[in-house]
Design a protein around this motif. Structure first.
Motif, mmCIF file in Angstrom:
data_model
loop_
_atom_site.group_PDB
_atom_site.id
_atom_site.type_symbol
_atom_site.label_atom_id
_atom_site.label_comp_id
_atom_site.label_asym_id
_atom_site.label_seq_id
_atom_site.Cartn_x
_atom_site.Cartn_y
_atom_site.Cartn_z
ATOM 1 N N LEU A 47 -25.860 51.848 4.582
ATOM 2 C CA LEU A 47 -25.286 51.498 3.282
ATOM 3 C C LEU A 47 -23.816 51.923 3.207
ATOM 4 O O LEU A 47 -22.962 51.160 2.741
ATOM 5 N N THR A 48 -23.530 53.137 3.685
ATOM 6 C CA THR A 48 -22.152 53.637 3.668
ATOM 7 C C THR A 48 -21.246 52.752 4.511
ATOM 8 O O THR A 48 -20.127 52.401 4.099
ATOM 9 N N PHE A 49 -21.710 52.377 5.687
ATOM 10 C CA PHE A 49 -20.931 51.543 6.594
ATOM 11 C C PHE A 49 -20.613 50.194 5.963
ATOM 12 O O PHE A 49 -19.473 49.700 6.036
ATOM 13 N N PHE A 50 -21.603 49.610 5.307
ATOM 14 C CA PHE A 50 -21.409 48.300 4.685
ATOM 15 C C PHE A 50 -20.399 48.381 3.539
ATOM 16 O O PHE A 50 -19.501 47.544 3.425
ATOM 17 N N LEU A 51 -20.506 49.423 2.707
ATOM 18 C CA LEU A 51 -19.623 49.552 1.544
ATOM 19 C C LEU A 51 -18.173 49.836 1.948
ATOM 20 O O LEU A 51 -17.242 49.294 1.350
ATOM 21 N N ILE A 52 -17.983 50.682 2.977
ATOM 22 C CA ILE A 52 -16.629 51.014 3.419
ATOM 23 C C ILE A 52 -15.882 49.778 3.907
ATOM 24 O O ILE A 52 -14.661 49.667 3.749
#
Length: 201
Positions: A47-52
């Motif tokens: 999720l973090t990777f996608f949002l960044i």
């Protein structure tokens, strides 16, 4: 066929990231930022990777075109899903030296496969490909500079010793990409020529 190669590339990258994660080594780019954040907060890497990566899609559209942007969004989403799936594998210890060398090389090969099929994983990938296209800069060296900055930021989460291993990982990653820089440049040139032909038709 390209979509299959992109999926395979994402799978290869996810394996490399798993080795880095199990050896508690970070890497560069948005993946490195996401790993550092997940170490500090226990948040989901996927999720973090996608949002960044969301802000970089705008840059990708403006500088690399909508086809490249769509394929990049697809690759980022695919990698996010795959990293969640590989997390289901039983934990195994990986020595940081082994993890940094093998993990960095595996991620590098996966990225090359994506680059050679008109895609990327966002962030520094987009910048390095744009700089190669515009100024003929070696994408491996460009990514190394960006990745080094990310690792220096992430030192707080992994410490100096694992930070040194992390630098080793991006050296290996950058070396692999540099090996394929000519093929990547040729692909970008051919893609640009196809766009010009389609526009004039």
């Amino acid at each position: 066929m390209k979509m299959i190669y992109m999926v395979v590339g994402c799978f290869i990258v996810s394996l490399g990231l798993l080795l880095l994660q199990y050896s508690e080594v970070i890497t560069g780019g948005t993946a490195g930022l996401a790993l550092s954040f997940s170490y500090l907060t226990n948040a989901s890497f996927a999720l973090t990777f996608f949002l960044i990566n969301i802000p970089f899609y705008v840059l990708s559209y403006l500088k690399m075109g909508w086809k490249f942007t769509i394929s990049t969004i697809f690759s980022v989403a695919t990698l996010s899903i795959m990293t969640e799936l590989v997390q289901l594998t039983p934990y195994f210890y990986v020595h940081p030296l082994v993890g940094s060398i093998t993990g960095g090389m595996i991620v590098g090969f996966g990225l090359c496969l994506l680059f050679l099929n008109g895609s990327s994983l966002g962030g520094a990938n987009i910048l390095s490909l744009f700089l190669q296209k515009r100024f003929n800069l070696d994408p491996g060296k460009t990514m190394f500079v960006f990745d080094l900055v990310v690792i220096l930021i992430g030192l707080y989460s992994v410490g100096l010793i694992r930070g040194a291993y992390s630098i080793l990982s991006i050296i290996m990653l950058s070396a692999v990409i540099s090996l394929f820089k000519t093929k990547i440049a040729n692909y970008n040139q051919e893609a640009e020529e196809r766009v010009e032909v389609d526009a004039s038709a």
